[in-house]
Each structure stands twice: as structure tokens, then as C-alpha cells.
Motif scaffolding. Structure first.
Motif, PDB file in Angstrom:
ATOM      1  N   MET A 171    -119.012  74.764   3.489  1.00  0.00           N
ATOM      2  CA  MET A 171    -119.283  74.479   2.090  1.00  0.00           C
ATOM      3  C   MET A 171    -119.385  72.965   1.895  1.00  0.00           C
ATOM      4  SD  MET A 171    -119.432  77.289   0.422  1.00  0.00           S
ATOM      5  CE  MET A 171    -118.779  78.882   0.104  1.00  0.00           C
ATOM      6  N   GLU A 172    -120.313  72.591   1.058  1.00  0.00           N
ATOM      7  CA  GLU A 172    -120.581  71.183   0.786  1.00  0.00           C
ATOM      8  C   GLU A 172    -120.656  70.980  -0.722  1.00  0.00           C
ATOM      9  OE1 GLU A 172    -124.278  68.078   1.530  1.00  0.00           O
ATOM     10  OE2 GLU A 172    -124.575  70.200   1.900  1.00  0.00           O
ATOM     11  N   LYS A 173    -120.164  69.831  -1.193  1.00  0.00           N
ATOM     12  CA  LYS A 173    -120.258  69.462  -2.607  1.00  0.00           C
ATOM     13  C   LYS A 173    -121.446  68.513  -2.795  1.00  0.00           C
ATOM     14  CE  LYS A 173    -116.125  71.003  -4.113  1.00  0.00           C
ATOM     15  NZ  LYS A 173    -116.017  72.199  -4.855  1.00  0.00           N
ATOM     16  N   GLN A 174    -122.220  68.796  -3.821  1.00  0.00           N
ATOM     17  CA  GLN A 174    -123.324  67.922  -4.203  1.00  0.00           C
ATOM     18  C   GLN A 174    -123.132  67.530  -5.663  1.00  0.00           C
ATOM     19  OE1 GLN A 174    -126.915  70.164  -3.557  1.00  0.00           O
ATOM     20  NE2 GLN A 174    -126.850  69.888  -1.342  1.00  0.00           N
ATOM     21  N   TYR A 175    -123.545  66.318  -6.002  1.00  0.00           N
ATOM     22  CA  TYR A 175    -123.379  65.779  -7.350  1.00  0.00           C
ATOM     23  C   TYR A 175    -124.758  65.447  -7.909  1.00  0.00           C
ATOM     24  CZ  TYR A 175    -118.614  65.679  -5.773  1.00  0.00           C
ATOM     25  OH  TYR A 175    -117.385  66.064  -5.283  1.00  0.00           O
ATOM     26  N   TRP A 176    -125.027  65.972  -9.092  1.00  0.00           N
ATOM     27  CA  TRP A 176    -126.349  65.862  -9.707  1.00  0.00           C
ATOM     28  C   TRP A 176    -126.223  65.459 -11.170  1.00  0.00           C
ATOM     29  CZ3 TRP A 176    -130.972  67.036  -7.158  1.00  0.00           C
ATOM     30  CH2 TRP A 176    -130.833  67.631  -5.894  1.00  0.00           C
ATOM     31  N   ILE A 177    -127.253  64.778 -11.666  1.00  0.00           N
ATOM     32  CA  ILE A 177    -127.427  64.533 -13.098  1.00  0.00           C
ATOM     33  C   ILE A 177    -128.630  65.351 -13.533  1.00  0.00           C
ATOM     34  CG2 ILE A 177    -127.976  62.839 -14.889  1.00  0.00           C
ATOM     35  CD1 ILE A 177    -126.767  60.705 -12.954  1.00  0.00           C
ATOM     36  N   ASN A 178    -128.472  66.098 -14.625  1.00  0.00           N
ATOM     37  CA  ASN A 178    -129.581  66.865 -15.191  1.00  0.00           C
ATOM     38  C   ASN A 178    -129.891  66.281 -16.568  1.00  0.00           C
ATOM     39  OD1 ASN A 178    -130.011  70.045 -16.752  1.00  0.00           O
ATOM     40  ND2 ASN A 178    -131.528  68.977 -15.546  1.00  0.00           N
ATOM     41  N   VAL A 179    -131.097  65.720 -16.708  1.00  0.00           N
ATOM     42  CA  VAL A 179    -131.536  65.139 -17.978  1.00  0.00           C
ATOM     43  C   VAL A 179    -132.423  66.153 -18.682  1.00  0.00           C
ATOM     44  CG1 VAL A 179    -132.807  63.253 -19.070  1.00  0.00           C
ATOM     45  CG2 VAL A 179    -131.445  62.811 -17.010  1.00  0.00           C
ATOM     46  N   LYS A 180    -132.060  66.497 -19.922  1.00  0.00           N
ATOM     47  CA  LYS A 180    -132.811  67.494 -20.698  1.00  0.00           C
ATOM     48  C   LYS A 180    -133.664  66.863 -21.797  1.00  0.00           C
ATOM     49  CE  LYS A 180    -131.433  71.549 -19.117  1.00  0.00           C
ATOM     50  NZ  LYS A 180    -132.354  72.543 -18.623  1.00  0.00           N
ATOM     51  N   HIS A 181    -133.161  65.813 -22.441  1.00  0.00           N
ATOM     52  CA  HIS A 181    -133.906  65.160 -23.528  1.00  0.00           C
ATOM     53  C   HIS A 181    -133.765  63.652 -23.428  1.00  0.00           C
ATOM     54  CE1 HIS A 181    -135.236  68.385 -26.227  1.00  0.00           C
ATOM     55  NE2 HIS A 181    -134.171  69.032 -25.786  1.00  0.00           N
ATOM     56  N   VAL A 182    -134.876  62.963 -23.658  1.00  0.00           N
ATOM     57  CA  VAL A 182    -134.901  61.516 -23.821  1.00  0.00           C
ATOM     58  C   VAL A 182    -135.917  61.248 -24.909  1.00  0.00           C
ATOM     59  CG1 VAL A 182    -135.512  59.304 -22.793  1.00  0.00           C
ATOM     60  CG2 VAL A 182    -134.317  61.002 -21.412  1.00  0.00           C
ATOM     61  N   ASP A 183    -135.474  60.651 -25.996  1.00  0.00           N
ATOM     62  CA  ASP A 183    -136.392  60.220 -27.048  1.00  0.00           C
ATOM     63  C   ASP A 183    -136.199  58.713 -27.178  1.00  0.00           C
ATOM     64  OD1 ASP A 183    -138.220  60.088 -29.052  1.00  0.00           O
ATOM     65  OD2 ASP A 183    -137.074  61.226 -30.513  1.00  0.00           O
ATOM     66  N   ASN A 184    -137.089  57.971 -26.673  1.00  0.00           N
ATOM     67  CA  ASN A 184    -137.127  56.522 -26.526  1.00  0.00           C
ATOM     68  C   ASN A 184    -136.990  56.207 -25.054  1.00  0.00           C
ATOM     69  OD1 ASN A 184    -137.476  54.807 -29.029  1.00  0.00           O
ATOM     70  ND2 ASN A 184    -136.083  56.384 -29.749  1.00  0.00           N
TER      71      ASN A 184
ATOM     72  N   ASP B 186    -136.411  68.542 -17.739  1.00  0.00           N
ATOM     73  CA  ASP B 186    -135.487  69.238 -16.854  1.00  0.00           C
ATOM     74  C   ASP B 186    -135.478  68.473 -15.536  1.00  0.00           C
ATOM     75  OD1 ASP B 186    -133.613  71.136 -16.189  1.00  0.00           O
ATOM     76  OD2 ASP B 186    -135.090  72.617 -15.535  1.00  0.00           O
ATOM     77  N   LYS B 187    -135.072  67.201 -15.623  1.00  0.00           N
ATOM     78  CA  LYS B 187    -135.096  66.287 -14.483  1.00  0.00           C
ATOM     79  C   LYS B 187    -133.742  66.302 -13.791  1.00  0.00           C
ATOM     80  CE  LYS B 187    -136.416  62.761 -11.968  1.00  0.00           C
ATOM     81  NZ  LYS B 187    -137.266  62.956 -10.849  1.00  0.00           N
ATOM     82  N   TYR B 188    -133.752  66.509 -12.468  1.00  0.00           N
ATOM     83  CA  TYR B 188    -132.530  66.493 -11.669  1.00  0.00           C
ATOM     84  C   TYR B 188    -132.533  65.251 -10.777  1.00  0.00           C
ATOM     85  CZ  TYR B 188    -131.078  71.175 -12.988  1.00  0.00           C
ATOM     86  OH  TYR B 188    -130.638  72.268 -13.698  1.00  0.00           O
ATOM     87  N   ILE B 189    -131.416  64.529 -10.784  1.00  0.00           N
ATOM     88  CA  ILE B 189    -131.261  63.327  -9.982  1.00  0.00           C
ATOM     89  C   ILE B 189    -130.000  63.510  -9.141  1.00  0.00           C
ATOM     90  CG2 ILE B 189    -130.945  60.816 -10.039  1.00  0.00           C
ATOM     91  CD1 ILE B 189    -131.929  61.806 -13.255  1.00  0.00           C
ATOM     92  N   GLU B 190    -130.154  63.543  -7.824  1.00  0.00           N
ATOM     93  CA  GLU B 190    -128.970  63.701  -6.973  1.00  0.00           C
ATOM     94  C   GLU B 190    -128.292  62.352  -6.782  1.00  0.00           C
ATOM     95  OE1 GLU B 190    -127.298  65.755  -2.900  1.00  0.00           O
ATOM     96  OE2 GLU B 190    -129.465  65.587  -3.146  1.00  0.00           O
ATOM     97  N   ILE B 191    -126.973  62.333  -6.929  1.00  0.00           N
ATOM     98  CA  ILE B 191    -126.208  61.091  -6.795  1.00  0.00           C
ATOM     99  C   ILE B 191    -125.163  61.171  -5.675  1.00  0.00           C
ATOM    100  CG2 ILE B 191    -126.602  60.356  -9.170  1.00  0.00           C
ATOM    101  CD1 ILE B 191    -123.751  61.343  -9.837  1.00  0.00           C
ATOM    102  N   THR B 192    -125.176  62.242  -4.903  1.00  0.00           N
ATOM    103  CA  THR B 192    -124.168  62.446  -3.858  1.00  0.00           C
ATOM    104  C   THR B 192    -124.081  61.255  -2.916  1.00  0.00           C
ATOM    105  OG1 THR B 192    -124.637  64.815  -3.957  1.00  0.00           O
ATOM    106  CG2 THR B 192    -123.361  64.034  -2.071  1.00  0.00           C
ATOM    107  N   ASP B 193    -125.203  60.845  -2.334  1.00  0.00           N
ATOM    108  CA  ASP B 193    -125.187  59.754  -1.357  1.00  0.00           C
ATOM    109  C   ASP B 193    -124.687  58.453  -1.966  1.00  0.00           C
ATOM    110  OD1 ASP B 193    -126.112  61.453   0.614  1.00  0.00           O
ATOM    111  OD2 ASP B 193    -128.200  60.804   0.444  1.00  0.00           O
TER     112      ASP B 193
END
Length: 144
Positions: free
Chosen positions: A1-14, A38-45
Motif C-alpha cells: 500500500m502506498e499513500k499519494q497526496y493530491w490537490i483537486n481544484v473544482k472552481h477558479v473565478d479569476n 476537475d484538475k488534479y495536481i499530485e504533490i506526493t513527490d
């Protein structure tokens, strides 16, 4: 098992810029009219590279000078929505669990143009083989 860390951006106005340890890891550019994302950005590394130190994750949201109103100094809308999530992945790459690392952020307001509308900062450390938020500061500017 491995842990991954992600940011999910749903809305940006500006415009929203995401920094991790002083480095820009994502910049939306100027976005108008509040599209659904629905942007995913991996931050694990990025986190692992600094596992022996406190990591600082910053979300800065800007309210640009464009205006939907008749006058340039009218109040402008801003909307920022994001989640920071932890995924547990099995040996085959299947996600077995997904949970929020911090409370999801979803705020929509009006504010004066040409300001930093949001500055949310999170301090993250490695504890018991998992990254955790140990403190945060949330700042937002809007009109009443």
C-alpha cells in the motif's frame, strides 16, 4: 500500500496560484465566468522531498480587474474551490481509500478588483508515516 497526496481544484473565478515550499506547482492563469474544473495536481513527490522539514502549502486567489458591471471599479465575483486528499493505492495501482487531508475549501464572494482575495496557508509534516496538517491560516477579502 502506498499513500499519494493530491490537490483537486473544482472552481477558479479569476486566478489561483498554488505554492508548495516556495515553488509554484500550479497557476490557473486568469479564468473568468467561474467554469467547473476537475484538475488534479499530485504533490506526493514535493512533500517527500522535504519530509524532514515543515512543508508549506499556499493557495493564493486573486480578483482581477475585469468587470461584469458598467463601471470598472464595481465589485467583482471570485470563487475558489479545492480539496487536498490522501489516496491509498494498492500494488496494482487501484485506489483503495480516499480521504480529505484538510477541510475542503469552497468560497464564493464579491470583492473590490485588483486584490489578493484569498491567501490560505497550511503547514504539513510527516508524522507516523503520513503527512498531516499541523496548522493553517485562512485569509479572504470580500465585501459585505
Amino acid at each position: 500500500m502506498e499513500k499519494q497526496y493530491w490537490i483537486n481544484v473544482k472552481h477558479v473565478d479569476n486566478r489561483m496560484v498554488i505554492f508548495l515550499n516556495g515553488e509554484v506547482i500550479w497557476d490557473s492563469g486568469i479564468v473568468q465566468d467561474d467554469p467547473e474544473l476537475d484538475k488534479y495536481i499530485e504533490i506526493t513527490d514535493h512533500l517527500v522531498d522535504h519530509k524532514d522539514h515543515v512543508n508549506e502549502l499556499i493557495f493564493e486567489g486573486f480578483n482581477d480587474s475585469y468587470s461584469h458591471g458598467e463601471y470598472e471599479d464595481d465589485l467583482n465575483p471570485w470563487h475558489f474551490q479545492y480539496r487536498v486528499i490522501v489516496r491509498t493505492v494498492d500494488e496494482k495501482g487501484n485506489v483503495t481509500e480516499e480521504k480529505d487531508m484538510l477541510a475542503p475549501y469552497n468560497e464564493k464572494h464579491l470583492s473590490n478588483p485588483n486584490i489578493r482575495a484569498m491567501n490560505n496557508s497550511y503547514q504539513i509534516v510527516l508524522k507516523n508515516d503520513e503527512f498531516k496538517v499541523i496548522s493553517n491560516s485562512l485569509v479572504q477579502k470580500f465585501s459585505r
